[in-house]
Scaffold this motif. Structure first.
Motif, short mmCIF file in Angstrom:
data_model
loop_
_atom_site.label_atom_id
_atom_site.label_comp_id
_atom_site.label_asym_id
_atom_site.label_seq_id
_atom_site.Cartn_x
_atom_site.Cartn_y
_atom_site.Cartn_z
N SER A 76 0.92 -1.33 -0.22
CA SER A 76 0.02 0.14 0.00
C SER A 76 0.84 1.41 0.06
CB SER A 76 -0.84 -0.04 1.34
OG SER A 76 -1.70 -1.13 1.25
N ASP A 77 0.20 2.28 -0.43
CA ASP A 77 1.06 3.58 -0.59
C ASP A 77 1.26 4.10 0.75
OD1 ASP A 77 1.32 3.46 -3.47
OD2 ASP A 77 -0.53 4.79 -3.75
N GLY A 78 2.49 4.62 1.00
CA GLY A 78 2.38 5.26 2.58
C GLY A 78 3.10 4.16 3.51
N ILE A 79 3.21 3.23 3.26
CA ILE A 79 3.65 2.15 4.27
C ILE A 79 4.86 1.98 4.20
CG2 ILE A 79 3.12 0.09 5.40
CD1 ILE A 79 0.88 1.79 5.59
N ALA A 80 5.88 1.99 5.08
CA ALA A 80 7.37 1.76 4.92
C ALA A 80 7.66 0.24 5.19
CB ALA A 80 8.44 2.91 5.61
N ALA A 81 7.06 -0.11 6.39
CA ALA A 81 7.35 -1.35 6.87
C ALA A 81 6.38 -1.84 7.92
CB ALA A 81 8.88 -1.43 7.69
N VAL A 82 5.97 -3.41 7.82
CA VAL A 82 5.08 -3.72 8.74
C VAL A 82 5.83 -4.95 9.39
CG1 VAL A 82 2.72 -4.93 9.16
CG2 VAL A 82 2.90 -3.09 7.41
N GLU A 83 5.85 -5.13 10.74
CA GLU A 83 6.24 -6.07 11.40
C GLU A 83 5.16 -7.16 12.43
OE1 GLU A 83 9.15 -7.06 15.39
OE2 GLU A 83 8.37 -5.09 14.82
N VAL A 84 5.17 -8.34 12.24
CA VAL A 84 4.21 -9.15 12.93
C VAL A 84 5.01 -9.48 14.10
CG1 VAL A 84 2.92 -11.34 12.94
CG2 VAL A 84 3.21 -10.17 10.83
N ALA A 85 4.57 -9.07 15.27
CA ALA A 85 5.10 -9.16 16.57
C ALA A 85 4.11 -10.03 17.53
CB ALA A 85 5.32 -7.87 17.14
N GLY A 86 5.17 -10.74 18.63
CA GLY A 86 4.25 -11.45 19.60
C GLY A 86 3.37 -12.36 19.04
N PRO A 87 2.37 -12.33 19.45
CA PRO A 87 1.18 -13.32 19.45
C PRO A 87 0.66 -13.01 18.01
CG PRO A 87 0.44 -11.96 21.07
CD PRO A 87 1.77 -11.72 20.86
N GLY A 88 0.76 -11.93 17.54
CA GLY A 88 0.10 -11.56 16.26
C GLY A 88 -0.24 -9.97 16.28
N PHE A 89 0.52 -9.22 16.87
CA PHE A 89 0.19 -7.69 16.77
C PHE A 89 1.03 -7.20 15.49
CE2 PHE A 89 0.17 -8.39 21.33
CZ PHE A 89 -1.19 -7.39 21.64
N LEU A 90 0.53 -6.13 15.05
CA LEU A 90 1.10 -5.59 13.79
C LEU A 90 1.79 -4.23 14.20
CD1 LEU A 90 -1.70 -6.48 10.98
CD2 LEU A 90 0.74 -7.54 11.17
N ASN A 91 3.11 -4.13 13.91
CA ASN A 91 3.75 -2.90 14.07
C ASN A 91 3.96 -2.23 12.81
OD1 ASN A 91 3.65 -3.36 16.97
ND2 ASN A 91 5.53 -4.37 16.92
N ILE A 92 3.43 -1.08 12.56
CA ILE A 92 3.49 -0.61 11.29
C ILE A 92 4.35 1.11 11.22
CG2 ILE A 92 1.93 0.58 9.39
CD1 ILE A 92 -0.30 -1.12 10.78
N THR A 93 5.22 0.91 10.39
CA THR A 93 6.18 2.06 10.06
C THR A 93 5.50 2.99 8.91
OG1 THR A 93 8.06 1.33 11.05
CG2 THR A 93 8.39 2.99 9.83
#
Length: 559
Positions: A76-93
């Motif tokens: 998607s436009d405007g998203i630099a990075a996405v990390e799936v963390a822990g049990p399933g959280f999404l950390n979005i840069t």
């Protein structure tokens, strides 16, 4: 990119996965997704637990669903990075350019930024203050003036059509006691045992005599003092509220309900619905069938209306005027009122909590030199709206009264709220706004102006707002629309005050960061970075002004 825009992007990804058959959700794709700013800087710009929420319904585990969403978001436009963390959280840069674009969107929106369509199409009747015209507005009523008016502003910003209404209680025993108190004062007699005392009674009695010199010789002197005294008292109340920046669209006289046939109309409606019955010569509302602890008398055996008769007539009148929601703000001593009012609403076939909402406010205590300032309308030691404003001003008064959840008591330290220092929350926020105005004036002196086309990267390059402090401030500003929507949905304008204080703090940290200076130094030329930061400052100025405006508090340009 704002949290709402990111929420929409996540929903778009979920829709695409569903359309391709890669994801099946038992309850369908959600219409909204919660996106929050993480506490830890290492967890990206935003975080969401959407995969944890939807995994069970999708028949998969949260991390696997998170990976699917991650892949879609990264495209998607405007998203630099996405990390799936822990049990399933999404950390979005978020991409720096997309994040910086928030400043341009805020400046372009101007006074409209923060608005939403949460309550679009709804007609809301907001009744607040409604103090009896038997004395000046005391501090509890002042709280509802500040909170009620702020809530009305928030509702309007959220798309609702709002009518502010004051219920003028000019019918019943309190008015009779008020009239007898005035008459006693005019005759220089002691106040009646159940009457009202204080200097204001003597002042009004004297004014009635000035207007009606023969009042004491009238056939019914008490009626002269009642009519003239109530008019004078209510005129004072209206002027005090106006000076407090609170005006009402409708002043509804209780007496009209009894003179117009509205009570009889409402009683007949309840009879037709089968929710009113006769017993011992009186007419009773079958309120226990609708959650009340007992049935209530509406028409007494002598044919006169009980107190509830006015309430049912007034509520029906509001609904027949076309209001979808009737909100009433009540004092702390009205908790016992809730059950019967909600039962009345249900008896008309309406939905309690939807068509009728009651908000209960708690007590306000004023402290001076660490000691409580006592108040008693009857004893005459009234802490009035004018007393509070005289001590700390309109802005501080409105801010402190709206700053706390209305269901919590407040202790107002008059010394603190009169201070011109950062210890005073309203001063802190207003000073941050004044600082942005000063920065814009300085920029103008150097020939710096806002870009004519904020969408043109040659005029405004959002990628230049790349410092960590830039990002923190942009993310704080991007939260404002969601805070306004939350304040409207939860009926909690105090959320805006707390948000403003947090945002002012973020801005001050940005201001104190040398690498984020907006103005060129010495003989340095104006660069694209300086212009980008000017846009950011104006965006901050806009958010602070809009937030203060929703609270009915001024946004000074100089302090």
């Amino acid at each position: 990119m704002t949290p709402d825009q990111l929420s929409t992007a996540i929903i778009d990804v979920l829709m695409a996965l569903s359309d391709r058959g890669e994801l099946t959700l038992a309850d369908g794709v959600p219409t909204s997704v919660t996106v929050e700013r993480p506490r830890s800087k290492g967890h990206g710009d935003y975080a969401t637990n959407v995969a944890l929420q939807l995994a069970k319904g999708a028949g998969t585990n949260p991390r696997a669903l998170g990976e699917l969403i991650k892949t879609g978001l990264e495209a998607s436009d405007g998203i630099a990075a996405v990390e799936v963390a822990g049990p399933g959280f999404l950390n979005i840069t978020v991409d720096t350019g997309a994040q910086g674009q928030v400043a341009a969107e805020i400046v372009a929106a101007g006074a409209a930024y923060g608005g939403n369509r949460l309550l679009a199409g709804e007609k809301i009747n907001l009744e607040f203050v409604s103090a009896n015209p038997t004395g000046p507005i005391h501090i509890g009523g002042v709280r509802w003036a500040a909170v009620g008016d702020a809530l009305g502003r928030v509702f309007t910003a959220s798309g609702a059509e709002v009518t502010r209404e004051y219920y003028f209680n000019d019918h019943g025993g309190q008015i009779d006691r008020f009239a007898r108190s005035l008459l006693a004062a005019a005759r220089r007699e002691p106040a009646p045992e159940d009457g009202y005392g204080g200097q204001y009674i003597e002042d009004i009695a004297a004014e009635v005599l000035a207007q009606h010199p023969d009042a004491l010789a009238a056939a019914d002197p008490q009626e002269v003092f009642r009519a003239a005294g109530v008019e004078l008292m209510f005129a004072e109340i209206k002027q005090s509220l106006h000076d407090f920046r609170v005006d009402f669209d409708v002043y509804f006289h209780e007496d009209t309900l009894h003179r117009s046939g509205a009570v009889e109309h409402a009683v007949q409606r309840l009879k037709d619905l089968g929710n009113l019955y006769e017993k011992d010569g009186a007419w009773w509302l079958a309120s226990s069938q609708f959650g009340d602890d007992k049935d209530r008398v509406v028409i007494k055996s002598d044919g006169t209306g009980a107190y509830l008769s006015g309430d049912i007539a007034y509520y029906l009148d509001k609904r027949e005027r076309g209001f979808d929601r009737c909100l009433i703000m009540l004092g702390a001593d009205h908790h016992g009122y809730v059950g019967r009012m909600m039962a009345m609403c249900a008896a008309f076939g309406d939905k309690p909590g939807v068509n009728l909402e009651l908000l209960i406010g708690q007590m306000v205590n004023l402290l001076r030199d660490g000691q409580p300032v006592r108040m008693s309308k009857r004893a005459g030691t009234v802490v009035r709206i004018d007393d509070l404003v005289g001590a700390i001003g309109v802005d501080a008064s409105r801010y402190v009264l709206a700053r706390y959840s209305s269901d919590s008591p407040i202790d107002i330290d008059l010394e603190l709220w009169a201070k011109a220092s950062n210890d005073n929350p309203v001063y802190y926020v207003q000073y941050a706004h004044a600082r942005t105005c000063g920065m814009v004036r300085n920029a103008t002196d150097l020939g710096m102006t806002l870009p004519a086309d904020l969408s043109d990267p040659d005029e405004f390059d959002p990628t230049l707002l790349a410092h960590e402090r830039d990002g923190e401030l942009l993310r704080a500003l991007a939260e404002f629309p969601r805070v306004v929507a939350s304040a409207a949905e939860l009926r909690e304008p105090h959320r805006i005050a707390r948000y403003l204080e947090d945002t002012a703090s973020v801005f001050n940290k940005w201001y104190d960061t040398k690498e984020c200076r907006m103005l060129p130094q010495g003989d340095e030329p104006v660069t694209a970075v300086n212009i980008a930061r000017l846009v950011l400052v104006v965006a901050t100025q806009t958010v602070l002004a809009n937030g203060l405006g929703l609270l009915g508090v001024g946004a000074p340009e100089r302090m």
